[in-house]
Design an enzyme around this catalytic site. Structure first.
Site, PDB file in Angstrom:
ATOM      1  N   GLY A 109       0.835  -1.198   0.000  1.00  0.00           N
ATOM      2  CA  GLY A 109       0.000   0.000   0.000  1.00  0.00           C
ATOM      3  C   GLY A 109       0.865   1.240   0.000  1.00  0.00           C
ATOM      4  CB  SER A 110       0.036   4.729   0.642  1.00  0.00           C
ATOM      5  OG  SER A 110      -0.474   4.656   1.948  1.00  0.00           O
ATOM      6  CB  THR A 111       5.238   5.697   1.459  1.00  0.00           C
ATOM      7  OG1 THR A 111       5.697   5.087   0.240  1.00  0.00           O
ATOM      8  CG2 THR A 111       6.420   5.961   2.368  1.00  0.00           C
ATOM      9  CB  CYS A 131       3.282   0.088  -6.983  1.00  0.00           C
ATOM     10  SG  CYS A 131       3.584  -1.646  -7.372  1.00  0.00           S
ATOM     11  N   GLY A 151       2.220   2.379   5.349  1.00  0.00           N
ATOM     12  CA  GLY A 151       3.296   1.439   5.682  1.00  0.00           C
ATOM     13  C   GLY A 151       4.077   1.895   6.908  1.00  0.00           C
ATOM     14  CD  GLU A 167       5.531  -6.576  -1.966  1.00  0.00           C
ATOM     15  OE1 GLU A 167       4.463  -6.491  -2.592  1.00  0.00           O
ATOM     16  OE2 GLU A 167       6.272  -7.562  -2.017  1.00  0.00           O
TER      17      GLU A 167
HETATM   18  P1  NAD Z   1      -3.379   2.478   1.462  1.00  0.00           P
HETATM   19  O1  NAD Z   1      -2.077   2.483   2.166  1.00  0.00           O
HETATM   20  O2  NAD Z   1      -4.305   3.594   1.683  1.00  0.00           O
HETATM   21  O3  NAD Z   1      -4.204   1.150   1.788  1.00  0.00           O
HETATM   22  C1  NAD Z   1      -3.680  -0.148   1.588  1.00  0.00           C
HETATM   23  C2  NAD Z   1      -4.389  -1.106   2.518  1.00  0.00           C
HETATM   24  O4  NAD Z   1      -4.066  -0.767   3.854  1.00  0.00           O
HETATM   25  C3  NAD Z   1      -5.921  -1.073   2.422  1.00  0.00           C
HETATM   26  O5  NAD Z   1      -6.423  -2.373   2.585  1.00  0.00           O
HETATM   27  C4  NAD Z   1      -6.310  -0.205   3.630  1.00  0.00           C
HETATM   28  O6  NAD Z   1      -7.592  -0.489   4.111  1.00  0.00           O
HETATM   29  C5  NAD Z   1      -5.249  -0.619   4.635  1.00  0.00           C
HETATM   30  N1  NAD Z   1      -4.986   0.369   5.683  1.00  0.00           N
HETATM   31  C6  NAD Z   1      -5.080   1.714   5.604  1.00  0.00           C
HETATM   32  N2  NAD Z   1      -4.754   2.274   6.784  1.00  0.00           N
HETATM   33  C7  NAD Z   1      -4.429   1.263   7.625  1.00  0.00           C
HETATM   34  C8  NAD Z   1      -3.986   1.200   8.976  1.00  0.00           C
HETATM   35  N3  NAD Z   1      -3.812   2.292   9.713  1.00  0.00           N
HETATM   36  N4  NAD Z   1      -3.731  -0.002   9.513  1.00  0.00           N
HETATM   37  C9  NAD Z   1      -3.882  -1.121   8.792  1.00  0.00           C
HETATM   38  N5  NAD Z   1      -4.305  -1.135   7.503  1.00  0.00           N
HETATM   39  C10 NAD Z   1      -4.575   0.052   6.928  1.00  0.00           C
HETATM   40  O7  NAD Z   1      -3.006   2.337  -0.094  1.00  0.00           O
HETATM   41  P2  NAD Z   1      -3.989   2.350  -1.344  1.00  0.00           P
HETATM   42  O8  NAD Z   1      -4.361   3.754  -1.653  1.00  0.00           O
HETATM   43  O9  NAD Z   1      -5.052   1.336  -1.136  1.00  0.00           O
HETATM   44  O10 NAD Z   1      -3.014   1.797  -2.498  1.00  0.00           O
HETATM   45  C11 NAD Z   1      -2.218   2.599  -3.294  1.00  0.00           C
HETATM   46  C12 NAD Z   1      -0.778   2.559  -2.825  1.00  0.00           C
HETATM   47  O11 NAD Z   1      -0.284   1.220  -2.851  1.00  0.00           O
HETATM   48  C13 NAD Z   1       0.153   3.337  -3.741  1.00  0.00           C
HETATM   49  O12 NAD Z   1       1.022   4.116  -2.971  1.00  0.00           O
HETATM   50  C14 NAD Z   1       0.931   2.249  -4.476  1.00  0.00           C
HETATM   51  O13 NAD Z   1       2.191   2.636  -4.946  1.00  0.00           O
HETATM   52  C15 NAD Z   1       1.008   1.191  -3.438  1.00  0.00           C
HETATM   53  N6  NAD Z   1       1.286  -0.111  -4.044  1.00  0.00           N
HETATM   54  C16 NAD Z   1       2.538  -0.654  -3.874  1.00  0.00           C
HETATM   55  C17 NAD Z   1       2.836  -1.876  -4.466  1.00  0.00           C
HETATM   56  C18 NAD Z   1       4.207  -2.496  -4.303  1.00  0.00           C
HETATM   57  O14 NAD Z   1       4.329  -3.685  -4.555  1.00  0.00           O
HETATM   58  N7  NAD Z   1       5.225  -1.759  -3.894  1.00  0.00           N
HETATM   59  C19 NAD Z   1       1.863  -2.558  -5.211  1.00  0.00           C
HETATM   60  C20 NAD Z   1       0.615  -1.966  -5.357  1.00  0.00           C
HETATM   61  C21 NAD Z   1       0.333  -0.746  -4.769  1.00  0.00           C
END
Ligand code: NAD
Length: 485
Positions: free
Chosen positions: A228-230, A283, A233, A250
């Site tokens: 997910g997002s930085t 990503c 993470g 990731e």
């Molecule tokens: P996000 O971080 O908002 O959410 C990702 C997941 O985390 C979702 O299921 C969300 O419900 C959960 N989440 C959010 N806050 C949380 C918390 N406090 N505790 C636990 N879980 C929580 O990201 P997004 O907007 O869904 O996805 C887009 C991002 O993902 C982009 O930054 C993209 O670059 C990244 N991404 C990275 C890869 C990689 O392999 N490096 C692959 C795909 C997407």
């Protein structure tokens, strides 16, 4: 359609489906049509899932890789049996091209499960012979794993983590992405049909701030694998580290796409157009085009030619190449970046506005004329907006490529020896030379700097999802001694 296909809306905990409470509204990015509601797991339901996973762990681990393999084979088959539904559902709620789902991602999801089930069979074979001892290096399953995935490719990303985690003998709690939750429900349904013992794979629906955060707090967790997002993470990692729970992260990217002198311009330009796949909600897309100054205009002209032919539209139609953005919030974010760049005097080479196709569709866009420290050059947009910069020589190319906080991927076109030399100097977790998107399940995947911590794929997945243990048996007579041995 979701009703007709029998897509569950609730949680799957300890082998049973729960309707759950409250509900998050889900919309299709195709036309913003409501797809209904999904449940939001409460802290109690999260605790139940963690208990179920912890209780299921000892017997699942004790089965051994060969005992687990038939379950996982049936799991892969059950995913395949839902191929059509998975393709339609993920097109509907995530906006991913249905044809790509059917022909690429669903088979890949099956392979994610099968490949790691097979690889786990030889996991315990490693021994090291030293002067004094034989070391049996064991990969013991770690315990309960939280698997958290984003909306941009939920089926691919969930199975990429579930495959090695389950094959290694762990039990899992999958937290679905709230903007695209339905393929995860089908994954849990496939696990149920495959007869995975209750509690081995649990599914929680809900928001990140609610359900996700409650999951991260569970003391039963032994591993957290997050994509997910930085920003998210970092929030997860700081909580997990306070309890010494290892995380694989990731995260986001702003990867360079380099075109060196001598590159096959047409191949590079066609590959450049591919960066708009999934409306660049990918990503690993190369979103910063770095082009040698002598090739700058010829390359953009050629790439522009291919971009002009891209079909933006309904991801369910076979001719579509660029689908919608996931959510009005994402569309507003993309538009904000575009308007901001225009206001700062950037030149729009193509696109630069919403597509006439619909509210969540955006024209593939390219900007030039921005300084290296501009937000559009530095920040992840996660939409179809690329930026191009020219470089004079190899040192400048490398310096621009490394000039962001991210370090996920990269693409480098040029004569192979030159491109490999440049690739070696680019600080990312992976980089393709004269290619894009080749992913082998045995290769390491992940980013450095703000793009992540750790690697998954092949042996790296097993290292993360296991506790590595060395059993040391002396091969020469052992004599207790206070001297260092
Ligand atoms: P996000 O971080 O908002 O959410 C990702 C997941 O985390 C979702 O299921 C969300 O419900 C959960 N989440 C959010 N806050 C949380 C918390 N406090 N505790 C636990 N879980 C929580 O990201 P997004 O907007 O869904 O996805 C887009 C991002 O993902 C982009 O930054 C993209 O670059 C990244 N991404 C990275 C890869 C990689 O392999 N490096 C692959 C795909 C997407």
């Amino acid at each position: 359609m979701l009703e007709r296909d029998g897509v569950p809306r609730g949680h799957y905990i300890g082998g049973s489906w729960r309707e759950g409470h409250a509900g998050l509204k889900v919309f299709s990015p195709i036309d913003e049509a409501p797809l209904g509601t999904i449940a939001e797991a409460s802290a109690e339901e999260v605790a139940e899932a963690a208990t179920a996973a912890a209780e299921a762990f000892p017997s699942w681990a004790a089965l051994g890789a060969s005992g687990r393999a038939p379950y996982l084979e049936r799991f892969a088959e059950a995913l395949g049996a839902r191929a059509d539904t998975l393709a339609r559902v993920e097109a509907l709620d995530a906006g991913i091209l249905e044809s790509r789902m059917r022909h690429g991602i669903v088979p890949r999801a099956q392979l994610n499960i099968r490949h790691f089930a097979q690889a786990a069979l030889t996991l315990q074979d490693r021994t090291l012979e030293t002067k004094q001892a034989r070391h049996y290096v064991r990969h013991d399953p770690a315990g309960v794993c939280a698997i958290i995935t984003p909306w941009n490719s939920p089926l691919m990303l969930s199975t990429w983590k579930l495959g090695p985690a389950l094959a290694a003998g762990n039990t899992c709690i999958l937290k679905a992405p709230e903007w695209a939750p339905f393929s995860s429900a089908l994954v849990a349904q496939a696990a149920e049909e495959a007869g995975l013992p209750p509690g081995v794979l649990n599914l929680l629906q809900g928001s990140g701030a609610g359900t996700g955060a409650a999951l991260i707090d569970r003391p039963e967790l032994s591993r957290i694998s997050f994509t997910g997002s930085t920003a998210t993470g970092k929030a997860i990692a700081s909580k997990a580290m306070s309890r010494l729970v290892p995380c694989s992260l990731e995260l986001g990217g702003k990867s360079p796409f380099l075109v060196l002198p001598g590159a096959d311009l047409d191949l590079a330009a066609r590959t450049g157009a591919l960066m708009y796949r999934n409306a660049t909600q990918v990503c690993l897309a190369g979103t910063r085009l770095l082009i040698h100054e002598t090739l700058f205009e010829p390359f953009l002209e050629r790439m522009g030619h291919y971009v002009a032919r891209l079909t933006v539209g309904d991801p369910r139609k076979p001719e579509t190449e660029v689908g919608p953005l996931i959510h009005p919030r994402q569309a507003a974010r993309v538009h904000g970046y575009v308007e901001g760049a225009k206001a700062r005097g950037a030149e729009v080479r193509w696109g630069g506005r919403p597509s006439a196709f619909g509210a969540l569709y955006y024209e593939p866009t390219l900007f030039t004329g921005l300084p290296a420290d501009d937000p559009l050059v530095q920040e992840e947009v996660f939409g179809p907006v690329l930026v191009a910069q020219a470089f004079r020589d190899e040192d400048e190319a490398v310096s621009l490529a490394n000039d962001t906080v991210y370090g996920l991927g990269g693409v480098c076109f040029g004569p192979e020896a030159d491109a490999v030399r440049v690739a070696e100097r680019v600080r990312t977790g992976f980089i393709w030379v004269n290619a894009f998107g080749i992913r082998d399940l045995d290769a390491p995947f992940g980013g450095c700097r703000q793009s992540g911590v750790g690697r998954e794929g092949g042996a790296w997945s097993f290292e993360f999802f296991c506790d590595i243990k060395d059993i040391i048996v002396p091969t020469t007579p052992f004599e207790p001694s206070f001297a260092l041995r």
